[in-house]
Enzyme design. Structure first.
Site, mmCIF file in Angstrom:
data_model
loop_
_atom_site.group_PDB
_atom_site.id
_atom_site.type_symbol
_atom_site.label_atom_id
_atom_site.label_comp_id
_atom_site.label_asym_id
_atom_site.label_seq_id
_atom_site.Cartn_x
_atom_site.Cartn_y
_atom_site.Cartn_z
ATOM 1 N N GLY A 40 -1.452 -29.485 3.346
ATOM 2 C CA GLY A 40 -0.793 -30.687 3.563
ATOM 3 C C GLY A 40 -1.700 -31.997 3.318
ATOM 4 O O GLY A 40 -2.602 -31.857 3.044
ATOM 5 N N ILE A 180 -5.511 -45.453 11.133
ATOM 6 C CA ILE A 180 -6.016 -45.400 9.855
ATOM 7 C C ILE A 180 -6.736 -46.466 9.746
ATOM 8 O O ILE A 180 -7.819 -46.356 8.908
ATOM 9 C CB ILE A 180 -4.728 -45.204 8.890
ATOM 10 N N ASP A 309 5.652 -34.182 11.842
ATOM 11 C CA ASP A 309 5.807 -35.655 11.643
ATOM 12 C C ASP A 309 7.387 -35.911 11.280
ATOM 13 O O ASP A 309 7.862 -37.232 11.211
ATOM 14 C CB ASP A 309 4.954 -36.097 10.440
ATOM 15 N N ALA A 317 -1.619 -34.266 13.855
ATOM 16 C CA ALA A 317 -1.533 -32.781 13.368
ATOM 17 C C ALA A 317 -1.501 -31.878 14.417
ATOM 18 O O ALA A 317 -0.887 -30.947 14.340
ATOM 19 C CB ALA A 317 -2.872 -32.589 12.600
ATOM 20 N N HIS A 441 -26.156 -31.037 33.286
ATOM 21 C CA HIS A 441 -27.188 -32.389 33.127
ATOM 22 C C HIS A 441 -28.112 -31.896 32.128
ATOM 23 O O HIS A 441 -28.680 -30.831 32.148
ATOM 24 C CB HIS A 441 -27.624 -32.757 34.584
HETATM 25 P P1 NAI Z 1 -0.069 -47.175 13.326
HETATM 26 O O1 NAI Z 1 1.276 -46.979 13.832
HETATM 27 O O2 NAI Z 1 -1.188 -46.428 14.042
HETATM 28 O O3 NAI Z 1 -0.938 -48.558 13.209
HETATM 29 C C1 NAI Z 1 -0.160 -49.548 12.242
HETATM 30 C C2 NAI Z 1 -0.500 -51.120 12.756
HETATM 31 O O4 NAI Z 1 -0.064 -51.860 11.835
HETATM 32 C C3 NAI Z 1 0.008 -51.180 13.991
HETATM 33 O O5 NAI Z 1 -0.773 -51.819 14.917
HETATM 34 C C4 NAI Z 1 1.070 -52.464 13.542
HETATM 35 O O6 NAI Z 1 1.327 -53.357 14.571
HETATM 36 C C5 NAI Z 1 0.455 -52.936 12.480
HETATM 37 N N1 NAI Z 1 1.553 -53.797 11.503
HETATM 38 C C6 NAI Z 1 2.406 -53.351 11.013
HETATM 39 N N2 NAI Z 1 3.093 -54.484 10.209
HETATM 40 C C7 NAI Z 1 2.252 -55.229 10.025
HETATM 41 C C8 NAI Z 1 2.091 -56.475 9.029
HETATM 42 N N3 NAI Z 1 2.950 -57.069 8.572
HETATM 43 N N4 NAI Z 1 0.733 -57.482 9.283
HETATM 44 C C9 NAI Z 1 -0.098 -56.835 9.936
HETATM 45 N N5 NAI Z 1 0.010 -55.763 10.922
HETATM 46 C C10 NAI Z 1 1.030 -55.179 10.682
HETATM 47 O O7 NAI Z 1 -0.194 -46.608 11.698
HETATM 48 P P2 NAI Z 1 -1.193 -46.069 11.025
HETATM 49 O O8 NAI Z 1 -2.501 -46.552 11.352
HETATM 50 O O9 NAI Z 1 -0.741 -46.445 9.597
HETATM 51 O O10 NAI Z 1 -1.246 -44.425 11.100
HETATM 52 C C11 NAI Z 1 -0.003 -43.835 10.818
HETATM 53 C C12 NAI Z 1 -0.035 -42.392 11.550
HETATM 54 O O11 NAI Z 1 -0.814 -41.401 11.305
HETATM 55 C C13 NAI Z 1 -0.052 -42.725 13.214
HETATM 56 O O12 NAI Z 1 0.997 -42.278 13.736
HETATM 57 C C14 NAI Z 1 -1.513 -42.311 13.629
HETATM 58 O O13 NAI Z 1 -1.285 -41.887 14.864
HETATM 59 C C15 NAI Z 1 -1.553 -41.179 12.484
HETATM 60 N N6 NAI Z 1 -2.974 -40.816 12.248
HETATM 61 C C16 NAI Z 1 -3.682 -40.320 13.298
HETATM 62 C C17 NAI Z 1 -5.125 -40.188 13.130
HETATM 63 C C18 NAI Z 1 -5.931 -39.751 14.107
HETATM 64 O O14 NAI Z 1 -5.374 -38.913 15.126
HETATM 65 N N7 NAI Z 1 -7.098 -39.895 13.951
HETATM 66 C C19 NAI Z 1 -5.679 -40.727 11.985
HETATM 67 C C20 NAI Z 1 -4.881 -41.347 11.192
HETATM 68 C C21 NAI Z 1 -3.705 -41.333 11.327
#
Ligand code: NAI
Length: 462
Positions: A40, A180, A309, A317, A441
């Site tokens: 995926g 992301i 999702d 994940a 430690h």
């Molecule tokens: P996100 O929901 O984490 O962040 C999107 C951000 O974009 C928000 O802060 C929002 O306020 C902003 N935004 C929205 N519209 C906007 C605009 N017009 N102008 C400026 N800012 C704007 O979404 P993201 O980062 O795309 O990730 C998607 C999903 O993938 C999330 O649910 C995330 O948890 C998951 N993911 C998790 C990872 C991890 O656990 N390490 C790694 C990558 C993704």
């Protein structure tokens, strides 16, 4: 007679884990995947390739910033982008092949092609209709679109295109300061790209502990990332392979533009359920396009389940994996359960950011009395030896019972450290239980213990 006990649609962490657990529980299982490779989004174009690039770019950053101080002299390495991409692709291939091996080992039938569900109990792939007692939708998510922004995966990219850019761009605008945007923004900042993150809200990482978010923003800026908060992107124009991003400041309506070689759109993801035929089937959906399920992941159609999702909850994940295992147990007549109160979240930047449970903000909003135990990595010997003193551990515990309600860590290996708190929370532990547990430690994990101590009589090294 159905061909299968279970057909899982989708082979991401939700789907493949579900299929394996089904097979382990004695169910005759098939898994349908449209991509050529299993795993995926996570394995192919998400978590795994991004971690490879994060690791490589972190090594470069270490060489550039800390090697000389440790007496490691000489020229810092230069970036061979083609080789870095090959390394990343190799990491992906070994992971997807690993899932292939697990499918064979567990005698799971792999069906390649895009599935639809023409009727309850039926899964159509190409011209063939397969039947099953239970069907699990684990089709994941895709990048959501932003009005005024057309993604071409060359100049204006989602995370998918950002992983395979033909070269390291000179300038990049990242729309969205979420997980992301900050992970991939970090990769390119470290590789030398001038990165500007434009975030709509007034702070990074929506839902994060506010103090962690502030510290995180300061540390990312220190690494060279430009961050604009409170700025709403209005649109992106592309001409001659260059992009112009227009945005409006929310507080005063001031408008401005930013030029960039590449624009990364990272404004969230939406469930990917296209082509399954859910509308014709009459599957109940939420107003946000997610599949509605009960607490055992049953949809309103008998024998049809959904996880990951594609349903409400954090798009992670490991949340999908847990649901995959639990729904397999439900289908096998057992009692699958997911504790949604203890799902960690990790951002794999440097320092890492990790959290679980309640935040100070959510506890205040709920009117719950709590205490805060905090410890800075500056007081941790191991962190000092590895230039990792930036950041802290914060543990939140019930004011009266001392039960741990949440933890927030920004610092070295935060994504690993968080799990001792997760285990403690699963067992309903008090902060004192963590504080009385002997920690080796010198380890970073001593900072977790110190934060637990700070919930009681006080940390030792603060
Ligand atoms: P996100 O929901 O984490 O962040 C999107 C951000 O974009 C928000 O802060 C929002 O306020 C902003 N935004 C929205 N519209 C906007 C605009 N017009 N102008 C400026 N800012 C704007 O979404 P993201 O980062 O795309 O990730 C998607 C999903 O993938 C999330 O649910 C995330 O948890 C998951 N993911 C998790 C990872 C991890 O656990 N390490 C790694 C990558 C993704």
């Amino acid at each position: 007679m159905a061909n299968f006990d279970v057909i899982v649609i989708g082979s991401g962490p939700g789907g493949y884990v579900c299929a394996i657990r089904c097979a382990q529980l004695g169910l005759k299982t098939a898994c349908v995947e449209g991509r050529e490779t299993l795993g995926g989004t996570c394995l192919n174009i998400g978590c795994i390739p991004s971690k490879a690039l994060l690791h490589a770019s972190h090594m470069l950053h270490e060489a550039e910033t800390n090697f000389a101080a440790m007496g490691l002299k000489g020229k810092a390495p230069s970036v061979d982008w083609a080789q870095m991409q090959a390394y990343k692709d190799d990491v992906v291939a070994t992971n997807t092949k690993g899932v292939e091996f697990l499918f064979k080992k567990n005698k799971i039938t792999r069906i390649t092609g895009w599935a639809s569900i023409p009727a309850p109990g039926q899964v159509k792939v190409g011209d063939e209709v397969h039947t099953a007692k239970h069907i699990v939708i684990a089709t994941g998510s895709e990048a959501s679109s932003l009005p005024g922004v057309t993604v071409d995966e060359t100049t204006v990219v989602t995370s998918t295109g950002a992983l395979t850019l033909p070269k390291v761009p000179k300038t990049m605008v990242v729309i969205g300061g979420g997980v992301i945007g900050l992970e991939l923004g970090s990769v390119y900042t470290r590789l030398g790209t001038a990165v500007t993150v434009v975030e709509y809200l007034d702070a990074l990482v929506p839902g994060a502990d506010a103090e962690v978010a502030r510290t995180f923003q300061r540390l990312l800026k220190k690494q060279g990332m430009e961050i604009l908060t409170g700025a709403a992107v209005q649109g992106v124009e592309v001409a001659k392979g260059k992009a112009k991003v227009s945005y409006k400041m929310r507080k005063d309506g001031a408008e401005a533009t930013l030029d960039a070689d590449v624009v990364l759109v990272a404004t969230g993801r939406r469930p990917f359920t296209k082509g399954l035929g859910l509308e014709d089937l009459g599957v109940k959906m939420t107003s946000r396009g997610q599949i509605e399920t009960d607490a055992q992941w049953r949809t309103n159609i008998p024998g049809l389940y959904a996880i990951g999702d594609a349903i409400p909850g954090p798009m992670l994940a490991h949340k999908a994996e847990d649901e995959g295992m639990a729904v397999a147990e439900v289908m096998a007549g057992q009692h699958g359960h997911v504790n949604y109160g203890v799902i960690p979240g990790v951002i794999y930047t440097w320092p890492e950011v990790a959290s679980v449970g309640e935040t100070e903000e959510s506890l205040k909003a709920g009117g719950r009395a709590f205490k805060v135990g905090k410890f800075s990595f500056m007081g941790n010997g191991r962190a000092k030896a590895t230039f990792s003193g930036d950041g802290f551990v914060k543990i939140l515990a019930d004011k009266d019972t001392d039960r741990i309600l949440g933890a927030h860590i920004i610092g070295p290996s935060a994504g690993d450290l968080i799990h001792e708190v997760c285990v403690a929370m699963e067992f309903g532990a008090a902060a004192e239980d963590l504080a009385r547990t002997c920690h080796a430690h010198p380890t970073y994990s001593e900072a977790v213990r110190e934060a637990a101590l700070a919930c009681g009589d006080g940390a030792i090294h603060a």
